[in-house]
Design a protein around this motif. Structure first.
Motif, mmCIF file in Angstrom:
data_model
loop_
_atom_site.group_PDB
_atom_site.id
_atom_site.type_symbol
_atom_site.label_atom_id
_atom_site.label_comp_id
_atom_site.label_asym_id
_atom_site.label_seq_id
_atom_site.Cartn_x
_atom_site.Cartn_y
_atom_site.Cartn_z
ATOM 1 N N GLY A 106 -0.390 10.597 -4.493
ATOM 2 C CA GLY A 106 -1.275 9.496 -4.859
ATOM 3 C C GLY A 106 -1.919 8.814 -3.671
ATOM 4 N N GLU A 107 -3.062 8.237 -3.932
ATOM 5 C CA GLU A 107 -3.832 7.544 -2.905
ATOM 6 C C GLU A 107 -3.181 6.222 -2.488
ATOM 7 N N MET A 108 -2.687 5.457 -3.462
ATOM 8 C CA MET A 108 -2.150 4.136 -3.164
ATOM 9 C C MET A 108 -0.918 4.186 -2.242
ATOM 10 N N PRO A 109 0.063 5.071 -2.467
ATOM 11 C CA PRO A 109 1.193 5.124 -1.524
ATOM 12 C C PRO A 109 0.754 5.453 -0.094
ATOM 13 N N PHE A 110 -0.281 6.287 0.040
ATOM 14 C CA PHE A 110 -0.783 6.625 1.380
ATOM 15 C C PHE A 110 -1.276 5.375 2.095
ATOM 16 N N TRP A 111 -2.075 4.572 1.405
ATOM 17 C CA TRP A 111 -2.633 3.386 2.057
ATOM 18 C C TRP A 111 -1.580 2.304 2.264
ATOM 19 N N ILE A 112 -0.612 2.216 1.374
ATOM 20 C CA ILE A 112 0.463 1.232 1.568
ATOM 21 C C ILE A 112 1.316 1.619 2.768
ATOM 22 N N LEU A 113 1.698 2.897 2.881
ATOM 23 C CA LEU A 113 2.508 3.315 4.029
ATOM 24 C C LEU A 113 1.735 3.121 5.325
ATOM 25 N N THR A 114 0.434 3.345 5.287
ATOM 26 C CA THR A 114 -0.387 3.146 6.486
ATOM 27 C C THR A 114 -0.467 1.663 6.843
ATOM 28 N N ALA A 115 -0.633 0.798 5.851
ATOM 29 C CA ALA A 115 -0.701 -0.647 6.103
ATOM 30 C C ALA A 115 0.617 -1.174 6.668
ATOM 31 N N ILE A 116 1.726 -0.713 6.113
ATOM 32 C CA ILE A 116 3.037 -1.136 6.630
ATOM 33 C C ILE A 116 3.182 -0.682 8.074
ATOM 34 N N ALA A 117 2.772 0.550 8.360
ATOM 35 C CA ALA A 117 2.875 1.074 9.718
ATOM 36 C C ALA A 117 1.998 0.287 10.689
ATOM 37 N N LEU A 118 0.820 -0.148 10.245
ATOM 38 C CA LEU A 118 -0.024 -0.979 11.106
ATOM 39 C C LEU A 118 0.700 -2.273 11.482
ATOM 40 N N GLY A 119 1.321 -2.913 10.500
ATOM 41 C CA GLY A 119 2.085 -4.131 10.775
ATOM 42 C C GLY A 119 3.288 -3.870 11.657
ATOM 43 N N LEU A 120 3.954 -2.763 11.423
ATOM 44 C CA LEU A 120 5.138 -2.424 12.204
ATOM 45 C C LEU A 120 4.787 -2.185 13.670
ATOM 46 N N GLY A 121 3.625 -1.616 13.929
ATOM 47 C CA GLY A 121 3.191 -1.415 15.314
ATOM 48 C C GLY A 121 3.107 -2.728 16.072
ATOM 49 N N PHE A 122 2.550 -3.759 15.435
ATOM 50 C CA PHE A 122 2.502 -5.082 16.051
ATOM 51 C C PHE A 122 3.913 -5.611 16.285
ATOM 52 N N LEU A 123 4.737 -5.547 15.251
ATOM 53 C CA LEU A 123 6.067 -6.149 15.309
ATOM 54 C C LEU A 123 7.008 -5.441 16.282
#
Length: 175
Positions: A126-143
């Motif tokens: 699915g498309e939505m899990p891809f974008w959610i995992l990517t968004a979480i990873a973007l935040g995790l990079g900062f943190l």
């Protein structure tokens, strides 16, 4: 091929302009900035590959979905983590560590959630899990990079170099 040559030409012009302006003492932040581009490219390649297959009606194998998910989340962590490293080295933000109570637990939760959405993406395509995992990873990079002090940034840049290699390898398998 015209688009490829145009992209190469534009990249060369930008690269030469940046190289002529950069002082040798600023190389760590330049390397960090360049790593961010590698990470972002991995995310774009993963997304582009996914959409190219979906739009043509092809189904993706589990192995390809794993490569896309891993390439995207490593690329996203590399992108934002490298931006923070660049900002700290360039003194755009304070080089002091930014820490808060529960930070390690939050990082753990985000990491587990990211892996969970990656698993869901592989199972469903699915498309939505891809974008959610990517968004979480973007935040995790900062943190992951914000709590590290400026004196340790060269080590972080080295680590992000490794991440960008892993992201490139994952997207290389995809391509």
């Amino acid at each position: 091929m015209t688009w490829i040559w145009a992209g190469l030409g534009l990249g060369a012009v930008i690269g030469i302009a940046v190289a002529l302006k950069i002082d040798m003492k600023a190389m760590p932040q330049l390397v960090a900035a360049l790593h961010s581009f590698v990470g972002l490219a991995a995310v774009f390649i993963a997304a582009g590959t996914y959409y190219a297959h979906v739009s043509s009606g092809e189904s993706l194998s589990s192995a390809t979905l794993i490569e896309l998910g891993v390439g995207s989340f490593i690329g996203a962590i590399t992108f934002t983590g490298s931006l923070v490293a660049f900002a700290k080295l360039q003194e755009l933000v304070s080089s002091n560590p930014l820490v808060f109570k529960g930070q390690h637990f939050l990082n753990l939760l985000l990491g587990v959630a990211m892996l969970g959405f990656t698993a869901q993406y592989v199972m469903t395509g699915g498309e939505m899990p891809f974008w959610i995992l990517t968004a979480i990873a973007l935040g995790l990079g900062f943190l992951l990079v914000l709590p590290i002090g400026g004196a340790d940034m060269p080590v972080v840049v080295s680590m992000l170099n490794s991440y960008s290699g892993w992201a490139a390898a994952a997207t290389g398998f995809t391509l």
